[in-house]
Scaffold this motif. Structure first.
Motif, PDB file in Angstrom:
ATOM      1  N   MET A 307     -37.448  48.546  -4.464  1.00 54.62           N
ATOM      2  CA  MET A 307     -36.642  47.354  -4.214  1.00 54.62           C
ATOM      3  C   MET A 307     -36.039  46.830  -5.514  1.00 54.62           C
ATOM      4  N   LEU A 308     -36.793  46.906  -6.599  1.00 50.65           N
ATOM      5  CA  LEU A 308     -36.281  46.462  -7.894  1.00 50.65           C
ATOM      6  C   LEU A 308     -35.156  47.368  -8.370  1.00 50.65           C
ATOM      7  N   LEU A 309     -35.349  48.680  -8.245  1.00 54.39           N
ATOM      8  CA  LEU A 309     -34.322  49.632  -8.671  1.00 54.39           C
ATOM      9  C   LEU A 309     -33.068  49.503  -7.816  1.00 54.39           C
ATOM     10  N   LEU A 310     -33.246  49.259  -6.526  1.00 56.36           N
ATOM     11  CA  LEU A 310     -32.095  49.063  -5.646  1.00 56.36           C
ATOM     12  C   LEU A 310     -31.346  47.784  -6.027  1.00 56.36           C
ATOM     13  N   GLY A 311     -32.106  46.749  -6.379  1.00 65.77           N
ATOM     14  CA  GLY A 311     -31.478  45.507  -6.817  1.00 65.77           C
ATOM     15  C   GLY A 311     -30.638  45.708  -8.059  1.00 65.77           C
ATOM     16  N   ILE A 312     -31.131  46.505  -9.004  1.00 67.11           N
ATOM     17  CA  ILE A 312     -30.364  46.817 -10.214  1.00 67.11           C
ATOM     18  C   ILE A 312     -29.112  47.618  -9.842  1.00 67.11           C
ATOM     19  N   ALA A 313     -29.280  48.597  -8.950  1.00 71.48           N
ATOM     20  CA  ALA A 313     -28.158  49.468  -8.569  1.00 71.48           C
ATOM     21  C   ALA A 313     -27.058  48.716  -7.829  1.00 71.48           C
ATOM     22  N   LEU A 314     -27.392  47.584  -7.227  1.00 75.64           N
ATOM     23  CA  LEU A 314     -26.390  46.789  -6.515  1.00 75.64           C
ATOM     24  C   LEU A 314     -25.399  46.120  -7.463  1.00 75.64           C
ATOM     25  N   HIS A 315     -25.644  46.216  -8.766  1.00 76.03           N
ATOM     26  CA  HIS A 315     -24.762  45.553  -9.734  1.00 76.03           C
ATOM     27  C   HIS A 315     -23.310  46.000  -9.572  1.00 76.03           C
ATOM     28  N   GLY A 316     -23.112  47.271  -9.238  1.00 77.25           N
ATOM     29  CA  GLY A 316     -21.752  47.771  -9.059  1.00 77.25           C
ATOM     30  C   GLY A 316     -21.009  47.042  -7.953  1.00 77.25           C
ATOM     31  N   ILE A 317     -21.674  46.851  -6.798  1.00 78.00           N
ATOM     32  CA  ILE A 317     -21.055  46.122  -5.695  1.00 78.00           C
ATOM     33  C   ILE A 317     -20.881  44.654  -6.068  1.00 78.00           C
ATOM     34  N   CYS A 318     -21.927  44.059  -6.635  1.00 78.74           N
ATOM     35  CA  CYS A 318     -21.893  42.638  -7.000  1.00 78.74           C
ATOM     36  C   CYS A 318     -20.704  42.341  -7.907  1.00 78.74           C
ATOM     37  N   TYR A 319     -20.532  43.167  -8.916  1.00 76.35           N
ATOM     38  CA  TYR A 319     -19.494  42.882  -9.906  1.00 76.35           C
ATOM     39  C   TYR A 319     -18.126  43.390  -9.464  1.00 76.35           C
ATOM     40  N   ASP A 320     -18.036  44.653  -9.072  1.00 71.89           N
ATOM     41  CA  ASP A 320     -16.727  45.246  -8.763  1.00 71.89           C
ATOM     42  C   ASP A 320     -16.089  44.613  -7.534  1.00 71.89           C
ATOM     43  N   PHE A 321     -16.881  44.453  -6.460  1.00 73.42           N
ATOM     44  CA  PHE A 321     -16.306  44.022  -5.196  1.00 73.42           C
ATOM     45  C   PHE A 321     -15.920  42.548  -5.204  1.00 73.42           C
ATOM     46  N   PHE A 322     -16.475  41.765  -6.116  1.00 69.83           N
ATOM     47  CA  PHE A 322     -16.027  40.373  -6.188  1.00 69.83           C
ATOM     48  C   PHE A 322     -15.132  40.126  -7.394  1.00 69.83           C
ATOM     49  N   PHE A 323     -15.603  40.437  -8.594  1.00 74.64           N
ATOM     50  CA  PHE A 323     -14.863  40.051  -9.787  1.00 74.64           C
ATOM     51  C   PHE A 323     -13.634  40.921 -10.039  1.00 74.64           C
ATOM     52  N   VAL A 324     -13.765  42.225  -9.884  1.00 75.45           N
ATOM     53  CA  VAL A 324     -12.603  43.087 -10.109  1.00 75.45           C
ATOM     54  C   VAL A 324     -11.593  42.906  -8.981  1.00 75.45           C
ATOM     55  N   SER A 325     -12.059  42.851  -7.743  1.00 73.97           N
ATOM     56  CA  SER A 325     -11.125  42.610  -6.635  1.00 73.97           C
ATOM     57  C   SER A 325     -10.507  41.221  -6.754  1.00 73.97           C
ATOM     58  N   GLY A 326     -11.270  40.268  -7.310  1.00 73.85           N
ATOM     59  CA  GLY A 326     -10.720  38.934  -7.550  1.00 73.85           C
ATOM     60  C   GLY A 326      -9.610  38.946  -8.578  1.00 73.85           C
ATOM     61  N   GLN A 327      -9.740  39.800  -9.600  1.00 71.03           N
ATOM     62  CA  GLN A 327      -8.677  39.948 -10.591  1.00 71.03           C
ATOM     63  C   GLN A 327      -7.419  40.522  -9.938  1.00 71.03           C
ATOM     64  N   ILE A 328      -7.628  41.451  -9.012  1.00 67.23           N
ATOM     65  CA  ILE A 328      -6.496  42.048  -8.291  1.00 67.23           C
ATOM     66  C   ILE A 328      -5.833  40.998  -7.410  1.00 67.23           C
ATOM     67  N   PHE A 329      -6.647  40.184  -6.728  1.00 68.87           N
ATOM     68  CA  PHE A 329      -6.116  39.123  -5.865  1.00 68.87           C
ATOM     69  C   PHE A 329      -5.318  38.114  -6.689  1.00 68.87           C
ATOM     70  N   THR A 330      -5.853  37.752  -7.846  1.00 66.01           N
ATOM     71  CA  THR A 330      -5.159  36.817  -8.734  1.00 66.01           C
ATOM     72  C   THR A 330      -3.816  37.388  -9.170  1.00 66.01           C
ATOM     73  N   ASP A 331      -3.815  38.662  -9.520  1.00 62.77           N
ATOM     74  CA  ASP A 331      -2.577  39.315  -9.948  1.00 62.77           C
ATOM     75  C   ASP A 331      -1.546  39.322  -8.822  1.00 62.77           C
ATOM     76  N   SER A 332      -2.012  39.512  -7.588  1.00 58.42           N
ATOM     77  CA  SER A 332      -1.096  39.577  -6.457  1.00 58.42           C
ATOM     78  C   SER A 332      -0.479  38.217  -6.134  1.00 58.42           C
ATOM     79  N   LYS A 333      -1.199  37.136  -6.441  1.00 60.89           N
ATOM     80  CA  LYS A 333      -0.706  35.791  -6.139  1.00 60.89           C
ATOM     81  C   LYS A 333       0.195  35.250  -7.236  1.00 60.89           C
ATOM     82  N   ALA A 334       0.008  35.748  -8.463  1.00 58.62           N
ATOM     83  CA  ALA A 334       0.791  35.251  -9.594  1.00 58.62           C
ATOM     84  C   ALA A 334       2.143  35.947  -9.653  1.00 58.62           C
ATOM     85  N   GLY A 335       3.176  35.198 -10.005  1.00 52.26           N
ATOM     86  CA  GLY A 335       4.480  35.802 -10.220  1.00 52.26           C
ATOM     87  C   GLY A 335       4.493  36.558 -11.538  1.00 52.26           C
ATOM     88  N   PRO A 336       5.539  37.321 -11.793  1.00 55.01           N
ATOM     89  CA  PRO A 336       5.593  38.127 -13.025  1.00 55.01           C
ATOM     90  C   PRO A 336       5.512  37.305 -14.300  1.00 55.01           C
TER      91      PRO A 336
END
Length: 424
Positions: A307-336
């Motif tokens: 369970m501890l190792l799985l919790g560590i491995a979830l870091h990819g989903i935790c970070y990429d799926f929210f923060f990186v996708s959030g950067q993409i969402f921000t870019d899509s909403k902002a004008g050039p």
């Protein structure tokens, strides 16, 4: 790009993140074992990352972009950082440590943007050329963790009691010294802004992007991003002390599973965005935080170590799926005209304000669950961010309306992750 230039930039990225990963992951454990720091004091030390993120735009915007070559400023900052690292390794108490770590993070956080500036300045097609170079930064972070655990065993229980974690600062300081000298031999990266050209504070802070908050959907995302950084701070501040205290062997090395996970889930992110949309992707990222902390709360180093190792491995989903996708969402909403300003604003709000609050809360929760024998009631500590993340998940799920991104926007997702605080 010449192969020699590519090697130079890759080595620069490797050292940049080797330095950060070489001391920041074990900082909480060091503070508790070597300096007898309280949870509140540990929160203060980790919050220096946020203060550095807040101050960094001024150093870049008012100094680096106007007067000096980026590679020279990078060299000076890392040479000064090497000196501060040496001092931090030899302090007697937290009172002496805090001003040093604050000074260091104010100097280090701007270097995250500087290494990118040096890299981009040498590229004809950054979309294709940057990723193979930036990935060496992630490798550097991983190598630092493996070195601490599997080569020197500084995070073993007996070594920690003997004060061995001070060596992480010496290791990082040595790497900082090497990078400081090496930076002066990097390709020239002259100032971007002509001398005499007016630079507004609003531009540096990305305040022009505040008009994005007039969009209800983006406002909900923005507030949720700040709030989710509160449980995020618990991981960076408490995960290593937690794993070490409950007896996990080679804890720092095993935590590098999180960085490997980041790379793997980054490859899956474009597929997920195309198939399920922005809302589902962000919700999966937030849900992963709740699941991770529940795994930490009820896992152990015996029968439930998976369970501890799985919790560590979830870091990819935790970070990429929210923060990186959030950067993409921000870019899509902002004008050039305000793309850079928008990214600067969301970074300032999350890694600045959000994590500043989060580190403070994590310190308070840690102190409230300190037991008489010096250990902690970790289940109570981890349940708090799990509930908090779940509340943000529900709030976001109810209020945010799904949006479809254009195919080109999804395909422009970077294929390597950024560590917290890094500017891409």
């Amino acid at each position: 790009m010449k192969s020699t230039t590519r090697i130079q930039l890759s080595f620069m990225m490797f050292l940049e993140f080797f330095i950060w990963g070489g001391w920041f992951v074990t900082l909480g454990t060091f503070l508790g074992s070597n300096l007898a720091a309280t949870g509140a004091q540990t929160g203060m030390a980790f919050s220096t990352q946020s203060w550095g993120a807040i101050i960094a735009p001024f150093i870049i915007g008012l100094i680096a972009d106007r007067y000096f070559n980026a590679e020279r400023i990078l060299g000076v900052l890392h040479l000064a950082g090497a000196f501060l690292m040496y001092r931090m390794a030899n302090v007697p108490d937290f009172t002496a440590f805090y001003p040093l770590v604050l000074s260091y993070m104010i100097l280090y956080m701007p270097t995250l943007a500087l290494v990118n500036s040096v890299s981009f300045n040498q590229m004809q097609d950054p979309a294709k050329e940057f990723s193979p170079i930036r990935v060496w930064g992630t490798i550097g972070w991983i190598v630092a963790g493996l070195t601490i655990s599997f080569i020197f065993s500084w995070d073993a229980q007996e070594a920690i009691k003997a004060g061995a974690l001070k060596n992480t600062f010496l290791m990082a300081g040595g790497a900082s010294l090497v990078l400081g000298i090496f930076s002066f031999f990097l390709p020239k990266t002259p100032p971007k802004v002509e001398q005499g050209e007016k630079v507004r504070i609003a531009d540096i802070l990305g305040l022009e992007a505040l008009r994005l908050l007039n969009n209800r959907n983006y406002l909900i995302f923005f507030v949720s991003s700040v709030l989710i950084c509160i449980p995020l701070a618990f991981y960076y501040q408490q995960a290593n002390p937690f794993l070490v205290e409950i007896g996990m062997q080679n804890a720092t090395g095993k935590m590098t599973i999180g960085q490997v996970s980041e790379v793997l889930f980054m490859l899956l992110l474009p597929v997920f965005l195309k198939r399920y949309g922005m809302k589902a992707t962000l919700l999966v990222g937030m849900a992963a935080w709740t699941i991770r902390y529940l795994l930490f709360a009820f896992g152990d180093v015996g029968q439930y170590s998976f369970m501890l190792l799985l919790g560590i491995a979830l870091h990819g989903i935790c970070y990429d799926f929210f923060f990186v996708s959030g950067q993409i969402f921000t870019d899509s909403k902002a004008g050039p005209k305000i793309k850079s300003a928008a990214q600067g604003l969301i970074t300032l709000a999350t890694y600045g304000l959000g994590m500043l609050i989060g580190f403070w809360v994590a310190g308070k929760i840690s102190d409230a669950n300190l037991l008489a024998d010096g250990t902690h009631s970790w289940q109570n500590i981890w349940v708090f961010p799990a509930i908090f993340a779940a509340a943000v998940f529900v709030l976001f799920g109810l209020l945010f309306k799904n949006e479809k991104l254009e195919a080109a926007e999804v395909e422009d997702v970077p294929v390597v992750p950024t560590e917290p605080g890094a500017v891409v």
